[in-house]
Design an enzyme around this catalytic site. Structure first.
Site, PDB file in Angstrom:
ATOM      1  N   CYS A 120       0.859  -1.185   0.000  1.00 42.08           N
ATOM      2  CA  CYS A 120       0.000   0.000   0.000  1.00 42.08           C
ATOM      3  C   CYS A 120       0.890   1.229   0.000  1.00 42.08           C
ATOM      4  O   CYS A 120       2.100   1.121   0.168  1.00 42.08           O
ATOM      5  CB  CYS A 120      -0.932   0.024   1.199  1.00 42.08           C
ATOM      6  SG  CYS A 120      -2.342   1.148   0.896  1.00 42.08           S
ATOM      7  N   CYS A 122      -0.065   4.197   1.828  1.00 38.77           N
ATOM      8  CA  CYS A 122      -0.405   5.163   2.894  1.00 38.77           C
ATOM      9  C   CYS A 122       0.705   5.388   3.915  1.00 38.77           C
ATOM     10  O   CYS A 122       0.821   6.477   4.469  1.00 38.77           O
ATOM     11  CB  CYS A 122      -1.706   4.788   3.583  1.00 38.77           C
ATOM     12  SG  CYS A 122      -1.784   3.088   4.154  1.00 38.77           S
ATOM     13  N   CYS A 130      -3.967   6.148   0.511  1.00 38.53           N
ATOM     14  CA  CYS A 130      -3.480   4.917  -0.094  1.00 38.53           C
ATOM     15  C   CYS A 130      -3.239   5.050  -1.595  1.00 38.53           C
ATOM     16  O   CYS A 130      -2.952   4.058  -2.269  1.00 38.53           O
ATOM     17  CB  CYS A 130      -4.456   3.774   0.177  1.00 38.53           C
ATOM     18  SG  CYS A 130      -4.809   3.574   1.936  1.00 38.53           S
ATOM     19  N   LYS A 195     -12.336  -4.810   2.541  1.00 36.31           N
ATOM     20  CA  LYS A 195     -11.754  -4.004   3.608  1.00 36.31           C
ATOM     21  C   LYS A 195     -12.682  -2.832   3.894  1.00 36.31           C
ATOM     22  O   LYS A 195     -12.937  -2.004   3.012  1.00 36.31           O
ATOM     23  CB  LYS A 195     -10.372  -3.506   3.176  1.00 36.31           C
ATOM     24  CG  LYS A 195      -9.659  -2.717   4.254  1.00 36.31           C
ATOM     25  CD  LYS A 195      -8.274  -2.295   3.786  1.00 36.31           C
ATOM     26  CE  LYS A 195      -7.532  -1.535   4.852  1.00 36.31           C
ATOM     27  NZ  LYS A 195      -6.218  -1.056   4.373  1.00 36.31           N
ATOM     28  N   ARG A 205      -2.881   3.001  13.032  1.00 32.09           N
ATOM     29  CA  ARG A 205      -2.368   4.222  12.383  1.00 32.09           C
ATOM     30  C   ARG A 205      -1.233   4.849  13.183  1.00 32.09           C
ATOM     31  O   ARG A 205      -0.355   5.488  12.624  1.00 32.09           O
ATOM     32  CB  ARG A 205      -3.516   5.196  12.131  1.00 32.09           C
ATOM     33  CG  ARG A 205      -4.374   4.618  11.037  1.00 32.09           C
ATOM     34  CD  ARG A 205      -5.542   5.437  10.635  1.00 32.09           C
ATOM     35  NE  ARG A 205      -6.298   4.661   9.658  1.00 32.09           N
ATOM     36  CZ  ARG A 205      -7.535   4.906   9.291  1.00 32.09           C
ATOM     37  NH1 ARG A 205      -8.161   5.945   9.804  1.00 32.09           N
ATOM     38  NH2 ARG A 205      -8.127   4.149   8.400  1.00 32.09           N
ATOM     39  N   ARG A 217     -10.958   7.605   4.560  1.00 27.84           N
ATOM     40  CA  ARG A 217     -10.744   6.631   3.489  1.00 27.84           C
ATOM     41  C   ARG A 217     -12.059   6.071   2.947  1.00 27.84           C
ATOM     42  O   ARG A 217     -12.078   5.031   2.301  1.00 27.84           O
ATOM     43  CB  ARG A 217      -9.853   5.491   3.997  1.00 27.84           C
ATOM     44  CG  ARG A 217      -8.486   5.991   4.438  1.00 27.84           C
ATOM     45  CD  ARG A 217      -7.446   4.894   4.420  1.00 27.84           C
ATOM     46  NE  ARG A 217      -6.138   5.492   4.576  1.00 27.84           N
ATOM     47  CZ  ARG A 217      -5.366   5.361   5.654  1.00 27.84           C
ATOM     48  NH1 ARG A 217      -5.755   4.617   6.650  1.00 27.84           N
ATOM     49  NH2 ARG A 217      -4.203   5.969   5.718  1.00 27.84           N
ATOM     50  N   LYS A 248     -11.405  -7.721   6.348  1.00 27.57           N
ATOM     51  CA  LYS A 248     -10.792  -6.876   7.370  1.00 27.57           C
ATOM     52  C   LYS A 248     -11.752  -5.763   7.746  1.00 27.57           C
ATOM     53  O   LYS A 248     -12.253  -5.108   6.830  1.00 27.57           O
ATOM     54  CB  LYS A 248      -9.482  -6.300   6.815  1.00 27.57           C
ATOM     55  CG  LYS A 248      -8.726  -5.426   7.796  1.00 27.57           C
ATOM     56  CD  LYS A 248      -7.448  -4.860   7.183  1.00 27.57           C
ATOM     57  CE  LYS A 248      -6.715  -4.026   8.226  1.00 27.57           C
ATOM     58  NZ  LYS A 248      -5.505  -3.409   7.720  1.00 27.57           N
TER      59      LYS A 248
HETATM   60 ZN   LIG Z   1      -3.211   2.089   2.765  1.00 27.38          ZN
END
Ligand SMILES: [Zn+2]
Length: 323
Positions: A120, A122, A130, A195, A205, A217, A248
């Site tokens: 990813c 992010c 992302c 997700k 985070r 997001r 997830k």
């Molecule tokens: Zn991400």
């Protein structure tokens, strides 16, 4: 006639009988341990909201992997924290990135251990999203190329499985194409297929230093009330070449895990996320719940819902309990 003829309690009378009719098993084979890699040497920084979980430099990562392997845990998943962040997430696909170096080091020391890499942007972008951002929008198609380059750099470093978590449309196909083109057709893709935009990611985070600097997001991760959309997302990723599909978070979405198990004959993973971990840890610290029993009950519920693989910060504790 005696009533009732069938008495379910008969088979619950002692532990041996219960053991014989137990329907679901949890073994260290089911567990995958997430690790956070930073640059440097001797770095071991505990994440405040995730007791027992650390940001580690490669030397510490190796130590954790040895411990996991000795406990029978077959795999780890790596998240990288870069030296510098920029709008193009440059370290995500840098051969000298923290993840790329850690993969090579683990494969050197424990070649049989399966090393999965989170793919990813992010953690690597200065805005914390992302994908590539233009005028406040997270762009889909231009992001795919960077994701594919990241996955390729992980495979080149020796990763056994790459795991895209970005939720851009078409990323599994983009990654599969580039891997195949570059001679990595044997590298499986574990897709974070379903997700959700979840508040349960809060502590992660802090761990991955990936908080979005503006907005949230919800324009790319799924809306929590949706279930049929989860089936469409999983079907797309499977069509695009995913080898494993993931749901997830896990515990608030057990119905989704069960629905995917029912619908698709594919290896299924679930991510028991940071918030699920931290709440149990906090409850235990306060003395409000028996955190070890709640941990084991949570993990078995994810297995019972149908996930064969569980990504969890509890992996080492659970493996120790099972050992
Ligand atoms: Zn991400």
């Amino acid at each position: 006639m005696q009533y009732p003829i069938y008495r379910p309690r008969r088979m619950r009378r002692n532990e041996t009988l219960r053991r014989m009719v137990r329907e679901t098993r949890l073994s260290p084979d089911n567990l995958i341990y997430p690790l956070f890699v930073v640059h440097g040497q001797g770095v071991r920084k505990e994440i405040g909201s995730m007791p027992g979980v650390y940001q580690l430099s490669v030397d510490g990562i190796i130590e954790e992997c040895r411990e996991c392997w000795a406990l029978g845990i077959p795999a780890v998943i790596l998240f990288g924290i870069p030296k510098d962040k920029d709008p193009m997430a440059s370290e995500a696909y840098d051969p000298d990135g923290s993840v790329q170096k850690a993969v090579a080091a683990i494969k050197d020391v424990i070649p049989e251990m399966v090393v999965i890499t989170d793919v990813c942007l992010c953690e690597y972008t200065d805005h914390g999203h992302c994908g590539i951002v233009e005028n406040g929008e997270i762009l889909n198609d231009p992001t795919l190329e960077l994701l594919a380059r990241s996955a390729l750099s992980h495979a080149q470093a020796g990763a056994d499985i790459v795991a895209p978590s970005d939720m851009m449309d078409g990323r599994v196909a983009a990654i599969r194409d580039l891997l195949d083109e570059e001679g990595y057709s044997d590298t499986p893709i574990m897709a974070y297929a379903v997700k959700y935009a979840s508040a349960y990611y809060g502590p992660f985070r802090e761990a991955a230093e990936s908080t979005p600097q503006f907005g949230d997001r919800r324009s790319y991760q799924m809306d929590p009330p949706n279930a049929t959309e989860a089936l469409r997302e999983a079907a797309l990723d499977i069509e695009e070449g995913a080898d494993i599909v993931m749901v997830k978070p896990a515990l608030p979405y057990l119905d989704i895990i069960a629905a995917l198990r029912d619908r698709f004959d594919m290896p299924l993973a679930a991510y028991n996320v940071s918030g699920e971990y931290s709440m149990i840890k906090a409850g235990g610290k306060l003395g409000w719940v028996d955190s070890e029993k709640v941990m084991m009950e949570s993990l078995i519920s994810i297995r019972r819902a149908g996930a064969g693989m569980i990504l969890t910060y509890f992996a080492k504790e659970a493996a120790r309990f099972l050992g």
